[in-house]
Write a protein that holds these residues in place. Structure first.
Motif: not given
Length: 92
Positions: A39, A41-42, A54
């Motif tokens: 991921n 974003e994380k 995502y």
């Protein structure tokens, strides 16, 4: 990082199958191939990459390792074959 979902371990790079609801027609569900990815974003978490988006990969997500498993579940939940995925539609 691995994530276990229904006794299955997933790793970045895996191709899995999920039910995907058309955002414009919510009563239509299809089986769609998705990639398990890191991921962006994380960091340290996995996500599903589907249609350039995502999605969180959580234990609540119904994920199938094979197309056959996804089709069997689709039959159970929806009772017909309209949403069955086929290789030709994915690559066209």
């Amino acid at each position: 990082m691995d994530l276990t979902n229904e006794n299955q371990a997933y790793q970045a790079g895996d191709i899995v199958y999920v039910f995907y609801r058309n955002p414009h027609t919510q009563d239509v569900a299809n089986i769609q191939a998705a990639a398990v990815v890191n991921n962006p974003e994380k960091p340290g978490e996995l996500a599903l990459f589907l249609y350039e988006t995502y999605y969180p990969l959580t234990e609540e997500t119904a994920i199938y390792k094979t197309e056959a498993e996804a089709n069997q579940a689709y039959q159970y939940y929806y009772g017909d074959s309209e949403g069955m995925w086929n290789d030709e539609s994915f690559y066209s």
